[in-house]
Design an enzyme around this catalytic site. Structure first.
Site, short mmCIF file in Angstrom:
data_model
loop_
_atom_site.label_atom_id
_atom_site.label_comp_id
_atom_site.label_asym_id
_atom_site.label_seq_id
_atom_site.Cartn_x
_atom_site.Cartn_y
_atom_site.Cartn_z
N LYS A 214 0.82 -1.22 0.00
CA LYS A 214 0.00 0.00 0.00
C LYS A 214 0.85 1.26 0.00
O LYS A 214 0.61 2.19 -0.79
CB LYS A 214 -0.92 -0.01 1.22
CG LYS A 214 -1.64 1.30 1.49
CD LYS A 214 -2.51 1.20 2.72
CE LYS A 214 -1.72 1.16 3.99
NZ LYS A 214 -1.10 2.46 4.35
N THR A 215 1.84 1.32 0.89
CA THR A 215 2.67 2.52 1.01
C THR A 215 3.44 2.76 -0.27
O THR A 215 3.60 3.90 -0.72
CB THR A 215 3.63 2.39 2.21
OG1 THR A 215 2.87 2.13 3.38
CG2 THR A 215 4.43 3.67 2.39
N ASP B 180 -4.67 8.24 2.79
CA ASP B 180 -4.23 6.93 3.26
C ASP B 180 -5.18 6.45 4.36
O ASP B 180 -5.78 7.26 5.07
CB ASP B 180 -2.80 7.06 3.82
CG ASP B 180 -2.17 5.72 4.11
OD1 ASP B 180 -2.69 4.69 3.62
OD2 ASP B 180 -1.13 5.70 4.81
N GLU B 181 -5.32 5.14 4.50
CA GLU B 181 -6.16 4.54 5.55
C GLU B 181 -7.57 5.13 5.52
O GLU B 181 -8.14 5.52 6.56
CB GLU B 181 -5.53 4.74 6.94
CG GLU B 181 -4.11 4.21 7.07
CD GLU B 181 -4.01 2.69 7.11
OE1 GLU B 181 -5.05 2.02 6.91
OE2 GLU B 181 -2.91 2.18 7.32
N GLN C 44 -9.80 -3.74 7.62
CA GLN C 44 -8.99 -3.23 8.72
C GLN C 44 -9.60 -1.97 9.34
O GLN C 44 -8.91 -1.16 9.94
CB GLN C 44 -7.57 -2.94 8.23
CG GLN C 44 -6.84 -4.18 7.74
CD GLN C 44 -5.40 -3.92 7.36
OE1 GLN C 44 -4.57 -3.56 8.19
NE2 GLN C 44 -5.09 -4.09 6.08
N ARG D 54 -0.38 -8.86 11.37
CA ARG D 54 0.85 -8.14 11.72
C ARG D 54 2.06 -9.08 11.65
O ARG D 54 3.20 -8.62 11.64
CB ARG D 54 0.78 -7.58 13.15
CG ARG D 54 -0.33 -6.58 13.48
CD ARG D 54 -0.43 -5.46 12.51
NE ARG D 54 -1.38 -5.77 11.45
CZ ARG D 54 -1.41 -5.17 10.27
NH1 ARG D 54 -0.54 -4.22 9.99
NH2 ARG D 54 -2.31 -5.50 9.36
#
Length: 761
Positions: free
Chosen positions: A39-40, A231-232, A265, A622
């Site tokens: 994603k980043t 983002d997010e 998420q 994670r």
């Protein structure tokens, strides 16, 4: 947008879907990014691609949820486009909006040097207001009141609208706090009088600014931000999304907005985040192009497949299938212990094994839990093994008393109307200003409708008190001049010395006293670094702004995770909520028991289990290589031993993925894949009634107003019961129902979310 020739080699680092997401630059775009899917990289390369394609960096607005994410984004972009990355508008919602407000606040009656109140400041002000209004502090619990006000702001409910909303007022009456609307009104008024904004105000006041100045301010920023990236996005609340729509959703807009996130998420509903923003984004932007990043580069096959099996059971979601090419034979370990103390010991044993057998360093190990209170047993066992660890979610550096004392002086030097800072240090170090004098000052300020600072200058007082206050005012005026003349470090050093804070700490020769003095030194070191580090200034309106005001804005928005050091070799202990966005080689998810994970509060809430399942999904994803799930048969809670069953989420992972000798119940199929059981609402077991989680075809949920005391009703989880009583008003109606055959048979359920079927009336 016409592309210009440039260096496009960075596109070679992307897979096919990532490349499409990066190069589809115009119009609305949504990137659904599974955990560990790059994603980043997509976000940073997309911004880099815009710049390489001829877009000016200052025309790009990139919004994140942590300062750490913003810094990492800028660093990655700089590797592609060089120094041009410095000109980006990239930062958290709060830091970017504070930056705009510093320039435009005058349009809504605020000074440009407004103070930003942290949580402690807000609590302190609300505590004073509740006391001044002679309200019962038990009914008007300050944290509950603050949460209610925060929720109102996040939903654009002003004090005036709140006072007119009968549902809100009814709910407040039901909770024995009918004056909450008046507290809200007074809180907002006093914040504005003090030239202060709390964290919610940085969004709330920005929306007000854009709403009240459509042709000036709003149009200015619509023109400035040609491209917006978020983002997010699944973590945005109603207000954040409303601001975004102000900027991009208008006639003849190119709608160049790209949102990146993962509905699976979305775990911050308790903070006001709404999953509906990402689920319904297509409805708002019909020409939306959607790209799904489904390849996981982080975790092994067992971890990824377990995550898929768990999240498949949620009702509302954007369909995707996460996959990985990391084939590894290591299965997920399931650990059962007799007690929570044994759970702590077993986890510590396994950490030692991971360190010795698999050579996993401390910094690549994390223990995650549902609530912060669970950390104790792990801390005790890690200390016994002499394993270095750090607990996140504890007291932040900036919340320590000595740090808040000095920062209060710094804040007063910038804004003397900051009442929270003033009340904190007016008699620290002690200068003979007692509570009676302070009461007189605040009472005079209230009567004259002026600030406490003006009251300090004007209030008629005995000669000695007047002289002391005059000397204090002169001291602060001198600090204010230094704050203008000197840079942040020079001004702060002067204020620390002349305020008496340093001398007061030097007089304490205890270990704690010396530690507090070291903390002051560390703060001053941090201010010096701010003045010398160009990166620290990247989010200020002027790149050369090394002023005290600029520094205070910078630290006001620091979060606990932004303070972490990547150099320290410690085992990490944190709640699952805090772990989002992080990754470790080895993850231990502890306390996997019913009523803990999922939490007991989630069981009666609408969509509560879905949110808990998303939280579990975040926890297990994670892990890169090793995942351990642990649960205890008993643990101390509220001073008593409580016996718990294993979490339902464990059963949702197939046995083939597990390394465990613990007998498993037959695993049920995902809810949406099961056929409805007509007319068979309750199945009998040896222990009594066991509700079926699937909704039968003859089940008809009654409207809240149809439910009355004395009725027999059915609930999807608790089975059949009798309504004993109903309290509250409108949407706040709560039914007390007795359900036969379950533990804790008497339940209070909010009818708005209850889904009750009337058996007979």
């Amino acid at each position: 947008m016409a592309l210009i020739e440039g260096n496009l080699e960075y596109l070679d680092d992307l897979n096919d879907v990532q490349r499409q997401a990066v190069t589809t630059t115009d119009g609305p775009v949504m990137v659904i990014a599974g955990p560990g899917s790059g994603k980043t990289r997509v976000l940073t390369y997309r911004i880099s691609h815009l710049i390489e394609s001829g877009v000016y960096p200052e025309q790009i607005l990139a919004l994140t949820f942590t300062n750490k994410a913003a810094r990492e984004m800028k660093e990655r972009i700089a590797k592609v486009v060089g120094d041009r990355a410095r000109r980006l508008w990239a930062g958290t919602f709060h830091s970017i909006f504070a930056r705009i407000l510093r320039v435009e606040a005058g349009h809504i009656g605020y000074p440009s040097n407004f103070t930003i109140y942290d949580t402690a400041d807000s609590r302190s002000l609300l505590t004073r207001i509740i006391k001044e209004m002679n309200l019962d502090k038990n009914n008007y619990n300050v944290n509950s009141v603050r949460a209610r006000i925060s929720s109102a702001k996040s939903n654009l409910i002003t004090p005036r609208l709140y006072a007119q909303d009968q549902d809100l007022l009814g709910a407040d009456r039901f909770n024995n706090r009918p004056m909450l609307y008046a507290i809200y009104n007074k809180y907002v008024s006093q914040c504005k009088q003090a030239g202060a904004m709390d964290f919610d105000d940085l969004l709330y006041r920005l929306y007000e600014l854009l709403q009240k100045n459509p042709e000036g301010v709003l149009e200015k920023y619509r023109q400035r931000f040609a491209y917006i990236l978020v983002d997010e996005f699944q973590d945005t609340n109603y207000l954040q999304y409303a601001i975004l729509k102000k900027l991009v959703y208008y006639e003849e807009s190119p709608q160049n907005i790209c949102v990146v996130g993962d509905d699976a998420q979305s775990i911050y509903a308790f903070r006001g985040a709404t999953i509906d923003n990402i689920l319904n984004f297509k409805k708002e932007f019909p020409t939306l192009k959607t790209f799904k990043l489904e390849q996981n580069y982080r975790s092994t096959h067992c971890i990824v497949e377990a995550a898929n099996q768990v999240i498949l059971r949620n009702k509302k979601q954007i369909q995707k299938k996460i996959w990985t090419d990391k084939i590894d034979a290591t299965k997920i370990k399931l650990v059962k212990t007799v007690s929570d103390n044994e759970e702590g010991r077993r986890v510590a044993d396994m950490i030692v094994e991971h360190k010795n057998r698999y050579h996993v360093p401390n910094k690549e190990i994390a223990i995650l839990y549902r609530t912060n209170a669970q950390s104790r047993v792990f801390e005790e066992q890690l200390r016994r093994y002499n394993i270095s660890y750090k607990v996140f979610g504890g007291l932040s550096f900036y919340q320590r008393k000595e740090i808040k004392d000095l920062i209060a002086y710094l804040r007063l030097s910038i804004n003397p109307y900051d009442e929270e800072a003033l009340m904190r240090v007016i008699n620290y170090p002690k200068r003979g200003i007692g509570n009676s004098t302070l009461d007189t000052l605040t009472q005079y300020a209230a009567e004259k409708e002026i600030t406490v600072w003006r009251s300090l200058l004007e209030c008629p007082l005995p000669k000695k008190a007047k002289s002391t206050l005059s000397a204090f005012a002169k001291l602060i005026d001198g600090f204010a001049r230094k704050a203008v003349e000197l840079n942040a470090f020079e001004a702060a050093t002067h204020i620390a010395a002349r305020s008496g804070v340093v001398d007061a700490l030097r007089g304490d020769n205890s270990i704690e006293g010396m530690s507090r003095l070291e903390n002051i030194t560390a703060l001053l070191d941090g201010i010096k670094e701010f003045c010398e580090n160009d990166e620290a200034l990247a989010d200020t309106e002027l790149e050369n702004d090394r002023s005290l005001a600029s520094y205070l804005q910078n630290i006001a928005l620091v979060t606990d995770l932004d303070e972490t050091s990547e150099d320290r070799d410690f085992v990490t202990l944190m709640s699952v909520h805090s772990a989002k966005g992080l990754e470790f080689d080895s993850i231990f998810v502890a306390g996997m028991e019913e009523n803990i994970f999922p939490s007991v509060q989630a069981l009666d809430e609408k969509d509560g289990i879905d949110e808990e399942r998303r939280l579990f999904y975040v926890a297990i994803t994670r892990a890169r290589k090793y995942l351990t799930l642990s649960f205890a048969g008993s643990r101390y809670r509220f001073g008593k031993i409580v016996y718990n069953q294993p979490s339902r989420f464990i059963e949702e992972i197939s046995e083939e993925l597990m390394d465990s000798a613990i007998p498993r119940k037959p695993m049920a199929q995902p809810v949406r894949l099961r056929a409805a059981v007509k007319g068979n609402f309750n199945q009998k077991s040896a222990t009594g009634t066991r509700p079926v989680t699937e909704m039968p075809s003859d089940f008809l949920a009654a409207a809240p107003h149809e439910i009355a005391a004395g009725m027999r009703v059915r609930h999807l989880r608790f089975g059949e019961g009798k309504v004993l009583s109903i309290d509250g008003y409108n949407d706040a109606k709560v039914a007390t129902i007795f359900f036969q055959g379950i533990a804790n048979p008497q339940r209070r359920i909010m009818l708005k979310f209850a889904k009750l079927h009337i058996v007979d009336s």
